[in-house]
Structure formats: C-alpha cells, structure tokens
Scaffold this active site. Sequence first.
Site, PDB file in Angstrom:
ATOM      1  N   GLU A 226     -10.085   5.899   2.608  1.00  0.00           N
ATOM      2  CA  GLU A 226     -10.960   4.883   3.168  1.00  0.00           C
ATOM      3  C   GLU A 226     -10.093   3.700   3.553  1.00  0.00           C
ATOM      4  OE1 GLU A 226     -10.325   5.208  -0.037  1.00  0.00           O
ATOM      5  OE2 GLU A 226      -9.555   3.188  -0.349  1.00  0.00           O
TER       6      GLU A 226
ATOM      7  N   SER B  47       1.893  -9.657  -0.916  1.00  0.00           N
ATOM      8  CA  SER B  47       1.564  -8.229  -0.917  1.00  0.00           C
ATOM      9  C   SER B  47       1.709  -7.583   0.461  1.00  0.00           C
ATOM     10  CB  SER B  47       0.149  -8.019  -1.450  1.00  0.00           C
ATOM     11  OG  SER B  47      -0.760  -8.792  -0.685  1.00  0.00           O
TER      12      SER B  47
ATOM     13  N   LYS C 197       0.818  -1.221   0.000  1.00  0.00           N
ATOM     14  CA  LYS C 197       0.000   0.000   0.000  1.00  0.00           C
ATOM     15  C   LYS C 197       0.851   1.270   0.000  1.00  0.00           C
ATOM     16  CE  LYS C 197      -4.150  -1.843   0.163  1.00  0.00           C
ATOM     17  NZ  LYS C 197      -5.059  -1.688  -0.997  1.00  0.00           N
TER      18      LYS C 197
END
Lengths: 394, 262
Positions: A110, A378, A88
Amino acid sequence: MGEISCEVRFGRYGGRFVPETLVQPLLELAEAFERLRADPEFLRELSTLMRDFAGRPTPLYRAENLSRALGRDVYLKREDLLHGGAHKINNTLGQSLLAKYMKKKRLIAETGAGQHGVATAIVGALLGFETEIYMGEVDIERQRMNVFRMELLGARVIPVRSGSRTLKDAINEALRDWAASYESTHYLLGTVAGPHPYPSMVREFQRIIGDETRSQILAEEKRLPDTIVACVGGGSNAMGIFTPFIDDGVRLIAVEAGGRGPGRGDRSAEHGASLSLGEPGVLHGAMTKILQDPYGQILESYSIAAGLDYPGVGPELAHLVETGRVETAMASDKTAIMGFKALSKLEGIIPALESAHAVGYAIEHPERLGELSVINISGRGDKDLHTVMAYESV
Amino acid sequence: MSLSEVFRRCKPLFVYICAGDPSPDETVEIAERITRAGADVLELGLPHSDPIADGPVIQAASQRAIAAGMNTDLYFDIASRIEGVPKVFMGYYNMVYRRGLERFASDCRASGICGMIVPDLPMEESRPLREAASRHGIDLINMIAPNTPDKRILEIISLSTGFVYLVARSGVTGASADLQESTKHLIERVPPVIPRAVGFGVSRPEHAAELLHAGADGVIVGSACVDLIGRNELDQLEDLIRRMKGAMSEVSVKSAASIQQS
C-alpha cells in the site's frame, strides 16, 4: 538485526485482529522471519544489499549552522541519502528478500505519499517480483510523480476508490487482496503497524538507523545524545531510530502531524496525531491508538505530509507512549513548512515534509533538545516541492 | 430462540443485511420481507468504515448506511424493532470494543440478538468478548477458513457454541458463480460435533442445495441479497430467498427419504 524477539503484544497493544483466512499466512510469515533473522546467508545477502544497493551506512551529520542558530549541538541522521530518497528502502529490502526466501512470486503493498510504493517497486524490479501497489485515488492525484516512478520501475498501481480513497483504504484493499492470494504473494506492509508480526518485523528491519546512529554518535561525541527527535505517521522511522536507545536515558520525542489543529469532529480529524489525540482501538489488524468517533468508526486523518496522514500508529509506539518512555509532540502544517525552509536555507538539505515536522518542532522548542540531540531526516523533500509551492501560493 | 435450537429444528438459511442500508426504517421492513420469504436467521450487519473481510458490495452498503447516519445506538434500536426471527450480530471488533464488551453483549441481549459474528476476531484474541457474551447468554461464533489447519479446527471447535461459520473460500465476501471443491472438502474436515454453516460466495439456490448435499448444516447468503437491496429490487430479493429455501428443503426431504429407505 537485534536479539529482541518478535513480540505479539506490547502491553495492551498489538495482537492479530484479522479474518481467519489471514491467520495462517501471518503465522507462516512470523515463523519465516524468526528463522531467517538467524540465517547467516540471509543476513549476508541483506547486509550486502543495504550497503551496495541502498547506500548504507548513512552519515550522521553535525549540522553546524542549525547548531549555532539553536545554541546547542544538533546532528542529523541522513536517511534522505538512501536510494529511493527515504528510509523506506531498509524495510522493503528486508521484506522482499524474506519473500524471495519464502518463494513468493508477487509483492503487493500500500502507499500513501508514494514513498513506500516506490521503495517496493524498486525492490520488486531488483529481485524480479511481479509488483502491485494499492494507492487511494486521492493520493494518486496528489502524488502523480511517484505514480510515474512506480510504473517506470515496472509496478502496477491499482487505484483504490473505497472509503476515504487514501492510505487507510489502500491498506484495507491490500489486506483483502492478500486474503485471496497469500499462497503466491507477500504483502509488503510499509510501517510498524498492522497485525503481528509486522510491527516487530518492520522495526527490526528499520533499527539499523538507530544502530548506526548509536555507534556514530559514540565515535564522534564519546557519549549518547540527550534527545532523539523523529516524525511519526505509522512510526517506522521513529521506531527504527528509537529502538537501540529504549533502555538508555535518552529522551525520545515522537513528532506527529498537528495538521490544521485539533479537529472539528465529524468524519475528519484535521490532523494525524493518533499518539497524542487517538484512543485505543483496532485498526488494520492491531490494537493501537487510533482516530475514531464515539462509535468506533475510523476518522479521516489529515496532514500536509502525505506520509503522516494516517489515522493509526504502530502499537509498540502506543505502548512506549503509555509507559512514558516516548514523549509525544505535534507540529502543525505551518511549523513543518517553517522546518522545511529553515533546513534548506541553513544546511543546504531539503527534507521530506514528514521529516520537516521533526525539524520544525526542534527549532520551535530548542529547550527540549538538551545539549546534544539527533533529528532523524527520514527522507528527502524533492517529492514535496509542488506541495510547498501550492501552500505558499494560498 | 437460541442458535442451537434453530439448528435442532432445521437446516437454516441465514440472510445477511447491512443495518441502516438504505435507511433504518427500511431495514426493519426489509427484514420483515426476508423473514416472510423464508429466512430462518437474520444476520444483521453493523456497518463499519473499514470492513476488511468484505468485498465491494458490502463495503458499498456500509458506506451508504454510515453516510445516512447509521451508528451503534441506531443499530440496537433497529434490532429491537425486528421481531419474529432469530437475529445474529455481524460486525467488526473496534465497534464492539469501543462501546465496551460488557455493554455491547448486554445490548445484544436486550435487543433479542442471540449470537455474534466478529470476522476480525480470531480465536487468540477472542477470550474477553467470549466471556462477556457468555455472561449474557450469547454465542460468539467462530470462523473456520479453507486454510485453517486440522489441529486449529479442533481448537476452534472446542471453544465454539451455537455453530461454526465455515468460510467457503479464501478472500472476502461476495457472490461467485461456482462453489469450489475446497469448500466441500472443508465441510468434510470439520467434525460434525457442532452445526456447520457455510458462507462467502454463496449466491444461488443450487449453491445452497450443493452445500447441504456436501454435509453443511446451514447456509449463509449475504452479498447477493445486499446487492438487490442496493438496487432496490426487493421483489427479486424475496424471490431469491424463496428459491434458496426451496432448494434447501428439497435436499432435506430427499435425505430424510433416503434415510428411511436405508
């Protein structure tokens, strides 16, 4: 970042289905992105932050024990080693720097699992933004530790009480906020979904995963992999690693959350597999594949991995699946837990439950991997320990 | 009656209600009361699970209606049962897309709906629905926001039939205490080649009067009414509509008088 232009549409998917108030901010954002992605100063600053702050490049690790167990060569792309513990940060660094160049003072975002919220809070602290994170009440309850992290980093977490009180409602609320605050505020959307330019912009900030993978595997194996496997919620880590391989013959497999299995209808889908089981429709500003009822109401999705619990998916992935370039697969909660434990034991790497879907799928279907494959890890699994403990005790 | 005809006859008051809130039968009764109280056009909302252009009041009404079993079939059933007032559809694009654009437009026509407002369908994405609506003689209403640039306003107007919906403020639907100066400026910026109705944040008789003073051709009230319906205060609802319509008529009479004097 690559040379591919910032597309409005991907075949029939994508577009900009938003209230008129948001059209102008989106046009300005698209313009700023196109301009800055060619600006040497912006790119220099971003690449320095990616290296020194986020910890790039991440290793492409040859998983010897897993390879031996599966009888084929498996590499892991280690996005779990990034600052913040997940891919991220690639996107939040890119977008927050963009917001700084656009002279915005405030970031809103969000979050579902909390990973994107934490990554946004990190860059908000780093670059001095006022940062507010929308999070569904249900997710706040599930992810207390990440809420504490965000607050520690100086962000304010705003509970969302509407709808299903999860990620999709947090996105609605962030869009509503942005419609009233766009002059001072950047909406830092966390995945390759949403209205144009978000799907292509987020993809471009994430493709560094694939760019690195490509040069690393060529250096190591002198050839491209047969297969790349990535988990898909909204699809940002998958698009990130797939993008530089789209024009090659590499087999690309998107593993979605099978949850408890195909749903019983009604209001809940019991899974998060919008690519495999969704149908075309409009959600959060884009035409894409979504989980919906026969009338077009959005269904509540479900996954043991909060990051895959989303009833939509990035429009470009919907297009790549429809054109046959990307294959879809599903891994159930049970398979994900198996992947979570197996990777921990075999390699000493505790993957995020999201990534564990890709690992679990690979372990169950080694024949689909070919001789040489890469699995995108990830994120790391520290955040999921209590979820796995709870699952085990059931 | 077509929307152009409505605007030829008067400066209309549009009243938004959410179909199925609190129940399909009650929606029909509420619509009758609203019409009796003086609403010129009924804006009938089809509830959606994810209404991104709406504030808390209409979101809550949508959730109540969906929980009570509201769906698109019931919506058209309700619409056909409401008579004696021009009706406009308001709802989100996925609901329309899912039913099929042609079928949706045809259902609108069959149930006496003369216009469609789809808040998440900006100009660039609207062509397929515009064509389908036009084949069935239905106006697809475009919205213009305070931050819409002048050039885009002209493009939007060139595509518009019926009327254009001016969004009074940035953000979502919901009652507000005061009208912003920017709203009056927006009315001035939109050339009066097509009727201009103003909505978002309009909740009081004095707002309606102010907007007509500023040049608006119609006024749209939503959250203030939905809020009263949510609290089951239907007498107050009628009273609000009566007072709004009264304030608007006063402005019309005064401006007619000033035209005659000049």
